[in-house]
Design an enzyme around this catalytic site. Sequence first.
Site, short mmCIF file in Angstrom:
data_model
loop_
_atom_site.label_atom_id
_atom_site.label_comp_id
_atom_site.label_asym_id
_atom_site.label_seq_id
_atom_site.Cartn_x
_atom_site.Cartn_y
_atom_site.Cartn_z
N GLY A 89 5.95 6.51 7.21
CA GLY A 89 5.40 5.85 6.02
C GLY A 89 5.26 6.90 4.94
O GLY A 89 5.81 8.01 5.04
N LEU A 90 4.49 6.59 3.92
CA LEU A 90 4.37 7.56 2.82
C LEU A 90 3.82 8.89 3.31
O LEU A 90 4.31 9.96 2.90
CB LEU A 90 3.48 6.98 1.73
CG LEU A 90 4.18 5.87 0.92
CD1 LEU A 90 3.21 5.21 -0.03
CD2 LEU A 90 5.38 6.43 0.17
N ALA A 91 2.83 8.85 4.21
CA ALA A 91 2.23 10.11 4.67
C ALA A 91 3.21 10.90 5.52
O ALA A 91 3.32 12.13 5.38
CB ALA A 91 0.95 9.81 5.46
N ARG A 377 -13.83 -3.65 -3.55
CA ARG A 377 -13.43 -4.71 -2.61
C ARG A 377 -14.56 -5.18 -1.71
O ARG A 377 -14.66 -6.37 -1.41
CB ARG A 377 -12.30 -4.17 -1.73
CG ARG A 377 -11.06 -3.95 -2.53
CD ARG A 377 -9.98 -3.29 -1.75
NE ARG A 377 -8.83 -3.14 -2.62
CZ ARG A 377 -7.70 -2.57 -2.28
NH1 ARG A 377 -7.56 -2.04 -1.08
NH2 ARG A 377 -6.70 -2.50 -3.13
N GLU A 472 -3.32 7.08 6.44
CA GLU A 472 -4.34 6.15 6.92
C GLU A 472 -4.81 6.48 8.33
O GLU A 472 -5.88 6.05 8.76
CB GLU A 472 -3.80 4.70 6.85
CG GLU A 472 -4.90 3.67 6.95
CD GLU A 472 -4.43 2.23 6.76
OE1 GLU A 472 -3.37 2.02 6.14
OE2 GLU A 472 -5.14 1.32 7.23
N ARG A 482 -12.70 2.02 0.74
CA ARG A 482 -11.65 2.65 -0.07
C ARG A 482 -11.47 1.88 -1.37
O ARG A 482 -11.46 0.64 -1.37
CB ARG A 482 -10.33 2.65 0.70
CG ARG A 482 -9.16 3.11 -0.15
CD ARG A 482 -7.89 3.19 0.65
NE ARG A 482 -7.33 1.91 1.03
CZ ARG A 482 -6.56 1.15 0.24
NH1 ARG A 482 -6.30 1.51 -1.00
NH2 ARG A 482 -6.07 0.01 0.70
N LEU A 488 -2.27 5.03 -1.23
CA LEU A 488 -0.97 5.62 -1.52
C LEU A 488 -1.18 7.04 -2.05
O LEU A 488 -0.46 7.98 -1.70
CB LEU A 488 -0.22 4.77 -2.54
CG LEU A 488 0.03 3.29 -2.14
CD1 LEU A 488 0.88 2.59 -3.20
CD2 LEU A 488 0.69 3.18 -0.78
C1 LIG Z 1 -0.13 -5.72 1.91
C2 LIG Z 1 -0.67 -4.36 1.59
C3 LIG Z 1 -0.66 -3.90 0.28
C4 LIG Z 1 -1.15 -2.65 -0.02
N1 LIG Z 1 -1.13 -2.22 -1.32
C5 LIG Z 1 -1.61 -0.99 -1.62
C6 LIG Z 1 -1.58 -0.51 -2.95
O1 LIG Z 1 -1.12 -1.18 -3.87
N2 LIG Z 1 -2.08 0.73 -3.20
C7 LIG Z 1 -2.59 1.53 -2.22
O2 LIG Z 1 -3.01 2.64 -2.51
N3 LIG Z 1 -2.60 1.09 -0.93
C8 LIG Z 1 -2.13 -0.13 -0.61
N4 LIG Z 1 -2.15 -0.56 0.70
C9 LIG Z 1 -2.53 0.39 1.75
C10 LIG Z 1 -1.35 1.33 2.04
O3 LIG Z 1 -0.15 0.61 1.98
C11 LIG Z 1 -1.44 2.01 3.39
O4 LIG Z 1 -2.71 2.52 3.61
C12 LIG Z 1 -0.45 3.16 3.47
O5 LIG Z 1 0.83 2.74 3.10
C13 LIG Z 1 -0.41 3.77 4.87
O6 LIG Z 1 0.61 4.74 4.88
P1 LIG Z 1 0.81 5.67 6.12
O7 LIG Z 1 1.98 6.53 5.82
O8 LIG Z 1 -0.46 6.34 6.47
O9 LIG Z 1 1.14 4.68 7.35
P2 LIG Z 1 2.26 3.55 7.51
O10 LIG Z 1 2.99 3.25 6.28
O11 LIG Z 1 1.59 2.44 8.23
O12 LIG Z 1 3.32 4.22 8.47
C14 LIG Z 1 3.06 4.40 9.84
C15 LIG Z 1 4.28 5.03 10.48
O13 LIG Z 1 3.93 5.46 11.79
C16 LIG Z 1 4.89 5.01 12.72
N5 LIG Z 1 4.19 4.84 13.98
C17 LIG Z 1 2.98 4.30 14.20
N6 LIG Z 1 2.66 4.38 15.50
C18 LIG Z 1 3.71 4.98 16.10
C19 LIG Z 1 3.98 5.34 17.45
N7 LIG Z 1 3.10 5.13 18.43
N8 LIG Z 1 5.17 5.93 17.73
C20 LIG Z 1 6.08 6.16 16.74
N9 LIG Z 1 5.86 5.87 15.45
C21 LIG Z 1 4.69 5.27 15.14
C22 LIG Z 1 5.46 3.74 12.13
O14 LIG Z 1 6.73 3.50 12.66
C23 LIG Z 1 5.47 4.09 10.64
O15 LIG Z 1 6.65 4.81 10.37
C24 LIG Z 1 -1.67 -1.83 1.00
C25 LIG Z 1 -1.70 -2.29 2.32
C26 LIG Z 1 -1.22 -3.56 2.60
C27 LIG Z 1 -1.32 -4.05 4.01
#
Ligand SMILES: Cc1cc2nc3c(=O)[nH]c(=O)nc-3n(C[C@H](O)[C@H](O)[C@H](O)COP(=O)(O)OP(=O)(O)OC[C@H]3O[C@@H](n4cnc5c(N)ncnc54)[C@H](O)[C@@H]3O)c2cc1C
Length: 684
Positions: A89-91, A377, A472, A482, A488
């Site tokens: 994901g983004l992180a 929120r 996250e 939050r 993001l």
């Molecule tokens: C509908 C919606 C809209 C949103 N809109 C906004 C917004 O406008 N602005 C904002 O700031 N935030 C928003 N958020 C929150 C934000 O999108 C998320 O908090 C953020 O994108 C999380 O990013 P991340 O990289 O931490 O995790 P994620 O994007 O959830 O990525 C997780 C990654 O980990 C991998 N993974 C997980 N477990 C495993 C495992 N056991 N083995 C292998 N791979 C694994 C997955 O495959 C994925 O690649 C929104 C959330 C939702 C649900």
Amino acid sequence: MSDHDEAKHGLRDRVVGTWRHAVDSAKDSVGDLINSVDADLLFDTGDDIVDTKAPKVDIAQRWDERKFSARLVNPANRRKLSVIIVGTGLAGASAAATLGEAGYHVTSFCYQDSPRRAHSIAAQGGINAAKNYRNDGDSTYRLFYDTVKGGDFRSRESNVYRLAQVSTNIIDQCVAQGVPFAREYGGLLDNRSFGGVQVSRTFYARGQTGQQLLLGAYQALERQIAAGTVTMHTRHEMLELVVVDGKARGIVVRNMVTGEIETHTADAVVLASGGYSNVFYLSTNAMGCNVTATWRAHRKGAHFANPCYTQIHPTCIPVSGDYQSKLTLMSESLRNDGRIWVPLSGEDKRDPREIGEAERDYYLERIYPAFGNLVPRDIASRAAKNVCDQGRGVGPGGLGVYLDFADAIERLGRKSVEAKYGNLFDMYAQITGENPYETPMRIYPAVHYTMGGLWVDYDLQSSIPGLFVTGEANFSDHGANRLGASALMQGLADGYFVLPNTINDYLAAGPFAKVDPADPAVAEAVDLVTSRIDKLLSIKGSRTVDSFHKELGHIMWDYCGMERSEEGLRKAISRIRELKTEFWSDVRVLGTGEGLNQALERAGRVADFIELGELMCIDALHRRESCGGHFRAESQTEDGEALRHDDEYAYVAAWEFAGEDRRPVLHKEPLVYEYVELKQRSYK
Ligand SMILES: Cc1cc2nc3c(=O)[nH]c(=O)nc-3n(C[C@H](O)[C@H](O)[C@H](O)COP(=O)(O)OP(=O)(O)OC[C@H]3O[C@@H](n4cnc5c(N)ncnc54)[C@H](O)[C@@H]3O)c2cc1C
């Protein structure tokens, strides 16, 4: 019971389903038992913990000072060091691309068929940055202040200040990548407002900000894959962490296509595996989001911080039946122009367009005149629940409020509203069959984000040396609530800027001895994975994995959702324990472990959700105060706002896994506020 109440309970019965009647009677006896147990007997208390990594200098200098004091790894040595990153994901994608570019050997994992299918792609509304392009009084300090206040004074000052500082770099980085942020007529980047703030600092790409940002990070990642610095493993699920001599040295994964169990080792491991909202079954998260990566790490020694801090988002499409497996978010950005209201009288069942201005209650504008529809929120969600509890909710079952664009369309014109929010309006129309340009949307709160996660220090290192956590998945910077558009920001801050400047301090101790594949720690981790899979496949019980997940979700929503109480949480804990026993004796997982088996994948995830659910309830029970998204019925002000108890609970609750069937151990990290005055939040 009024007609309204009957309708509401009718829908609720349908939504909750009939499973409850069957399980309730069996569980009452356990409930009685738990009721007599003091909350404090559910856990042990360990030593306090402190974050020693944030330098003790003025807050504005801390990040520069840490970057300077962190040991560096020279480019030639980086090539000898390896990092595993779970999550794209983004992180995760931003971290993998940046560390790959720096020259480290990166191995990246995700369970989807492409890195760009990570849940981040769903993010809609925007990303915050203290650029002050609007000249409306924004600054690094204001973003810092808003975030600490928005999190109800339960986040770490040092981290939040750094987040605000780094926020501006993110926008420059993404623009350089070609992310198509919305622009004003003159070509400058546009901004809008999100909840809990009075400035416009949210950068956006229509209602697809996450998608565009992820495409930027994905392209950077792909570039490194092509350059050979990053090796990508899609369709691989991490099921165990390998800890050798107390340090994180690898992971055990299952190839989801062939079923093969593989071990991957490295010098450090980064978890960027996202949040755990799906513990509630219904949430706005992607269906695949789960807690397994972080939960497995927790069981191996990583503290889990503030698990009970969950965000309920006020603007989601209401639940419409018990067949549903997913909820849909209507972005918070809609609250910039949409006005939220319910009829003044619960008896008023007319078409909303026939209800005159004087017969409407724009309750957020009335109660919180300073912030109006843009309160944070947690506050907007609770206010929606309150008006529905008063019998003034709209739509089937009375579990909805209106989000109305009539004023905005009249003021700005339909074209302009369409340009800003068109894809969200289309989504709403496709799901509900109603045209939001003509009639108000109906919305209701739903689980959306988890502020809790693995505990990390200022360097983003967990309590296991060598295990770093970003996005996250960590307990992060958001305290008990939050603010919109901050996830993001945090994910990209962690991945592009923070981790690449802190992980080197750990890696500089290298080169590290290679992990021997025959090391007992590796064998133990593999054995944990295979024996668990064997056990899941061997039970051959009578209930589907989904039925357990759904039941867990109902327990969590009812007792650990928008409002929590001493009695409800005790009940939830006893029921979750029962559910765990039932799961391990009666779950039915069809198929085999050799090859694609989605029921098996889900079973492992649900088993972890059940354990997490119990810890969430214990955390919520022990925190006898309300703060942000954690609203304890027993702790509210006279006008129903969250009432904190700073003298007792101004700390991060970091939970240690003490072993199977042993009580979790609570470690407190005291929160010290030097730059923001602790006070009762007010958005009035
Ligand atoms: C509908 C919606 C809209 C949103 N809109 C906004 C917004 O406008 N602005 C904002 O700031 N935030 C928003 N958020 C929150 C934000 O999108 C998320 O908090 C953020 O994108 C999380 O990013 P991340 O990289 O931490 O995790 P994620 O994007 O959830 O990525 C997780 C990654 O980990 C991998 N993974 C997980 N477990 C495993 C495992 N056991 N083995 C292998 N791979 C694994 C997955 O495959 C994925 O690649 C929104 C959330 C939702 C649900």
